[in-house]
Design a protein around this motif. Structure first.
Motif, PDB file in Angstrom:
ATOM      1  N   ILE A  20       0.841  -1.201   0.000  1.00 50.09           N
ATOM      2  CA  ILE A  20       0.000   0.000   0.000  1.00 50.09           C
ATOM      3  C   ILE A  20       0.874   1.248   0.000  1.00 50.09           C
ATOM      4  CG2 ILE A  20      -1.610   1.367   1.403  1.00 50.09           C
ATOM      5  CD1 ILE A  20      -2.781  -1.356   2.369  1.00 50.09           C
ATOM      6  N   ASP A  21       1.901   1.227   0.850  1.00 49.71           N
ATOM      7  CA  ASP A  21       2.798   2.380   0.958  1.00 49.71           C
ATOM      8  C   ASP A  21       3.508   2.679  -0.350  1.00 49.71           C
ATOM      9  OD1 ASP A  21       2.066   2.554   3.559  1.00 49.71           O
ATOM     10  OD2 ASP A  21       3.881   1.630   4.381  1.00 49.71           O
ATOM     11  N   LYS A  22       3.675   1.665  -1.165  1.00 52.42           N
ATOM     12  CA  LYS A  22       4.340   1.866  -2.447  1.00 52.42           C
ATOM     13  C   LYS A  22       3.389   2.431  -3.502  1.00 52.42           C
ATOM     14  CE  LYS A  22       8.316  -1.202  -2.728  1.00 52.42           C
ATOM     15  NZ  LYS A  22       9.066  -0.063  -2.286  1.00 52.42           N
ATOM     16  N   GLY A  23       2.106   2.514  -3.146  1.00 49.61           N
ATOM     17  CA  GLY A  23       1.162   3.112  -4.078  1.00 49.61           C
ATOM     18  C   GLY A  23       0.260   2.125  -4.805  1.00 49.61           C
ATOM     19  N   HIS A  24       0.331   0.885  -4.427  1.00 48.98           N
ATOM     20  CA  HIS A  24      -0.543  -0.114  -5.075  1.00 48.98           C
ATOM     21  C   HIS A  24      -2.003   0.140  -4.694  1.00 48.98           C
ATOM     22  CE1 HIS A  24       2.549  -2.871  -6.728  1.00 48.98           C
ATOM     23  NE2 HIS A  24       3.287  -2.373  -5.747  1.00 48.98           N
TER      24      HIS A  24
ATOM     25  N   ARG B 158      13.131  -7.816  -1.170  1.00 45.95           N
ATOM     26  CA  ARG B 158      14.095  -8.130  -2.222  1.00 45.95           C
ATOM     27  C   ARG B 158      13.584  -7.551  -3.531  1.00 45.95           C
ATOM     28  NH1 ARG B 158      14.224 -13.586   0.051  1.00 45.95           N
ATOM     29  NH2 ARG B 158      15.797 -13.668   1.709  1.00 45.95           N
ATOM     30  N   GLN B 159      14.113  -8.057  -4.624  1.00 48.02           N
ATOM     31  CA  GLN B 159      13.829  -7.403  -5.912  1.00 48.02           C
ATOM     32  C   GLN B 159      12.335  -7.284  -6.240  1.00 48.02           C
ATOM     33  OE1 GLN B 159      16.190  -9.529  -8.786  1.00 48.02           O
ATOM     34  NE2 GLN B 159      18.109  -8.641  -8.064  1.00 48.02           N
ATOM     35  N   THR B 160      11.537  -8.242  -5.842  1.00 53.70           N
ATOM     36  CA  THR B 160      10.131  -8.175  -6.238  1.00 53.70           C
ATOM     37  C   THR B 160       9.327  -7.138  -5.455  1.00 53.70           C
ATOM     38  OG1 THR B 160       9.473  -9.914  -4.714  1.00 53.70           O
ATOM     39  CG2 THR B 160      10.067 -10.603  -6.948  1.00 53.70           C
ATOM     40  N   SER B 161       9.987  -6.376  -4.608  1.00 54.47           N
ATOM     41  CA  SER B 161       9.230  -5.309  -3.943  1.00 54.47           C
ATOM     42  C   SER B 161      10.103  -4.169  -3.441  1.00 54.47           C
ATOM     43  CB  SER B 161       8.399  -5.869  -2.787  1.00 54.47           C
ATOM     44  OG  SER B 161       9.195  -6.006  -1.628  1.00 54.47           O
ATOM     45  N   ASN B 162      11.364  -4.135  -3.848  1.00 55.07           N
ATOM     46  CA  ASN B 162      12.185  -3.067  -3.289  1.00 55.07           C
ATOM     47  C   ASN B 162      12.501  -1.947  -4.292  1.00 55.07           C
ATOM     48  OD1 ASN B 162      14.071  -4.203  -4.937  1.00 55.07           O
ATOM     49  ND2 ASN B 162      15.511  -4.772  -3.311  1.00 55.07           N
ATOM     50  N   GLN B 163      11.816  -1.969  -5.414  1.00 59.04           N
ATOM     51  CA  GLN B 163      12.037  -0.890  -6.369  1.00 59.04           C
ATOM     52  C   GLN B 163      10.806   0.011  -6.408  1.00 59.04           C
ATOM     53  OE1 GLN B 163      13.553  -2.711 -10.080  1.00 59.04           O
ATOM     54  NE2 GLN B 163      14.034  -4.497  -8.824  1.00 59.04           N
ATOM     55  N   ALA B 164      10.964   1.124  -7.081  1.00 61.48           N
ATOM     56  CA  ALA B 164       9.816   2.017  -7.201  1.00 61.48           C
ATOM     57  C   ALA B 164       8.739   1.333  -8.033  1.00 61.48           C
ATOM     58  CB  ALA B 164      10.242   3.328  -7.868  1.00 61.48           C
ATOM     59  N   PHE B 165       7.520   1.547  -7.618  1.00 63.48           N
ATOM     60  CA  PHE B 165       6.410   0.923  -8.350  1.00 63.48           C
ATOM     61  C   PHE B 165       5.904   1.894  -9.412  1.00 63.48           C
ATOM     62  CE2 PHE B 165       1.621   0.630  -8.285  1.00 63.48           C
ATOM     63  CZ  PHE B 165       1.545  -0.378  -9.228  1.00 63.48           C
ATOM     64  N   SER B 166       5.784   1.382 -10.637  1.00 60.40           N
ATOM     65  CA  SER B 166       5.305   2.232 -11.729  1.00 60.40           C
ATOM     66  C   SER B 166       3.971   1.706 -12.244  1.00 60.40           C
ATOM     67  CB  SER B 166       6.333   2.262 -12.862  1.00 60.40           C
ATOM     68  OG  SER B 166       6.817   0.957 -13.132  1.00 60.40           O
ATOM     69  N   PRO B 167       2.872   2.240 -11.718  1.00 59.59           N
ATOM     70  CA  PRO B 167       1.543   1.712 -11.969  1.00 59.59           C
ATOM     71  C   PRO B 167       1.102   1.789 -13.436  1.00 59.59           C
ATOM     72  CG  PRO B 167       1.416   3.804 -10.774  1.00 59.59           C
ATOM     73  CD  PRO B 167       2.839   3.435 -10.845  1.00 59.59           C
ATOM     74  N   ASP B 168       1.818   2.511 -14.234  1.00 62.81           N
ATOM     75  CA  ASP B 168       1.399   2.664 -15.618  1.00 62.81           C
ATOM     76  C   ASP B 168       1.829   1.492 -16.481  1.00 62.81           C
ATOM     77  OD1 ASP B 168       4.317   3.455 -16.230  1.00 62.81           O
ATOM     78  OD2 ASP B 168       3.612   4.966 -14.777  1.00 62.81           O
ATOM     79  N   GLY B 169       2.574   0.527 -15.938  1.00 61.81           N
ATOM     80  CA  GLY B 169       3.193  -0.530 -16.742  1.00 61.81           C
ATOM     81  C   GLY B 169       2.231  -1.319 -17.598  1.00 61.81           C
TER      82      GLY B 169
END
Lengths: 346, 346
Positions: B184-188, B335-346
């Motif tokens: 949620i904090d990442k913007g999902h 780890r990698q599946t959640s430690n990067q910026a989330f780009s909802p437009d993908g």
DNA sequence: AATATAAACCAAAACGTTTCGGATGTTCAA
DNA sequence: TTGAACATCCGAAACGTTTTGGTTTATATT
């Protein structure tokens, strides 16, 4: 019915039937100097009263414990060992299947100064009839101790003096021959072995198997020895892949190493399934779930357990000591990193 | 020196010092009705002769076995359980560290009709003082049996009647709240929970934690329940990702499920680290070695072992019975599946 | 009829501890 | 001087088996 919750003993059965303790004991342990009818009565009474022999009493008088001991050779930082933990589970199961009255006692004796003392205490307290010695070393003091004290045991892995004790081991020589040969058959000309340090006996066997196959094909041997961690194999693979005349076939002493080769290849834009091909060893869970899935040499832990139990059994029954041993076969599991056509032009 | 290889006993020490067996016994077990000097002599003699008490004799008279039992609940097809095997290793180690004289006896009692009988035999033969019950079930007959027979035990996992027995458990509610909140904090905006079947108690707790976080954020709940194998979670993920308004955040009851989401995403050309993000549970080895590395909820097996041992200890010493329990925290490993910026437009 | 053989049973000892209920001698307060 | 209190020790019983070395009774052999 009036005996309520009291635990049934030989004595209670005996006076219940107005008969001697001796006879009850002998009836229940199947001696043939007791009348068939008497035996049946005793058996029925025992069942009725829910008789279960007191093991402490039995052990005290017989001196046998009906237990197998495993002293875990792991130390604290070393707990993630996949083989050890799964072996334990399998062995426990197999032992139970073989004889539900044999206990498996698990304790702990990490390599170090107190290791032998721990074994000694275990022997002296007569807790177990035999040991399974894991992670055997070339020159293994535990083996010397157990031999000297004449305690039955089986080692998992050979040692320097494997001729005069029981052991089982994987047939790494045949396994690595097989893996290497399978890459040769696919047309690889440059095959390298990524091996683990030579302090382990198996490392030598891997070399032998690899070199057997390489020699048969008239190829050039190329061996790299390394510790297994999250970094070193990766670096080694990176260097190898960047070099001129880079190897195209990788035979790895462990799936963990194989996995790092995959990682390095991906990094360099090399297809780990077609440009190069890779075979690991041990069939760790990550190998059949990863991307790509990793080919591997697999042994059955059940085979390991069965072999050990069989040796233990003959050891515990037998009067004369004949060292026994058993080689466990590796099976080549071909997955994505080696089951496609090899395109050497990549 | 003439006593050669004979095993030292209380009696041999006693007559060696011309003293009574009673005194030797009491000296060595630290009673205070023995003179300091006498005690020292006895201690020295014991050390000299290498005295180790015969456990069978002690157990016979005290009725205590100084042993903890674990009856493995695995069945044959079920041997790859990562938690169970590693738990065993850790628990063995921790138990030894806590008290090297406590034995761990490992046997086998798969779920089924003979399960209770196996427990009963174990109890009756007085092989162990207490049990660790693994893979506890909501309605667990083993728990009933052990309560009825007044044998101390700790379950790993709660049951229906957790109020009146000892247990430890992971705090799945807090853990899955934490994981969900981090997405949620990442913007999902669309986060789904891929859960395991409800017959396991933990499944309910995961739902609660997930829904707590979802509700706080005013999002919509979306839960999918499935068996864990190599196929089903993959299919579920595939369907979800293909749909309109596909979720972008995946909270998974197991790393194995998380891994299949990764696989499905890759298949569809979706970046499993940026377009969507994924958090698994259990920190299997494949999770930190895979590509990408998978975020996960982790607990420390040492915490599990310590907690159990602590409860066991107070249980074995204590006179009055107070049910004890302990919740083990999950730690979020990004780890990698959640430690990067989330780009909802993908 | 005497003796050997076999079948069925048993009393008692042994295994190595712990513990119960004293016994002995010493010290101290009254 | 008495007796209470204490410090130190010990004999014997108990735990529940297995095993040894029998005994008794019935049957077969001479």
């Amino acid at each position: 019915m009036e005996k309520k919750k009291k635990k049934a003993t030989l004595k209670s059965i005996a006076q219940h039937l107005n008969i001697s303790v001796t006879t009850v004991s002998r009836a229940l342990s199947g001696y043939n100097d007791v009348n068939a009818q008497t035996r049946q009565q005793i058996q029925e009474a025992a069942d009725l009263l829910g008789y279960v022999p007191n093991l402490a009493a039995r052990r005290l008088v017989t001196g046998k414990s009906d237990a197998i001991g495993i002293l875990l050779p792991v130390s604290y930082g070393d707990m993630r060992d996949h083989f050890l933990s799964h072996f334990l589970l399998h062995f426990g199961q197999s032992l139970y299947a073989h004889n539900p009255n044999l206990d498996l006692i698990v304790s702990y004796a990490p390599e170090g100064e107190k290791e032998l003392a721990t074994y000694q205490r275990f022997i002296d307290s007569q807790r177990v009839d035999a040991f399974v010695v894991l992670r055997s070393r070339m020159d293994d003091a535990r083996v010397e101790l157990l031999k000297e004290q004449k305690v039955p045991f089986v080692t998992h892995g050979r040692t320097q003096c494997s001729d005069d004790h029981n052991w089982i081991d994987t047939d790494a020589r045949a396994g690595f021959d097989l893996a290497t040969q399978s890459l040769i058959d696919k047309g690889h000309q440059r095959i390298t072995l990524l091996n683990l340090p030579e302090r382990m006996f198996t490392s030598h066997l891997r070399v032998e198997g690899y070199e057997d196959a390489i020699a048969r094909a008239g190829l050039e041997s190329s061996i790299h020895t390394m510790e297994m961690n999250d970094e070193i194999p990766y670096q080694v693979a990176l260097d190898l892949l960047k070099a001129d005349k880079a190897p195209t076939g990788f035979v790895c002493a462990s799936d963990v190493i194989a996995h790092q080769v995959v990682k390095a290849a991906k990094e360099l834009g090399i297809d780990p399934c077609k440009d190069i091909q890779i075979i690991g060893c041990d069939d760790l869970p990550l190998s059949h779930l990863g991307d790509p899935t990793i080919s591997t040499l697999r042994t059955s832990l059940d085979d390991h357990s069965q072999a050990i139990i069989k040796i233990l059994q003959s050891e515990l029954n037998g009067q004369i000591f004949i060292p026994r041993n058993k080689l466990i076969n590796y099976e080549l599991v071909e997955r994505q990193t080696s089951n496609q056509a090899f395109s050497p032009d990549g």
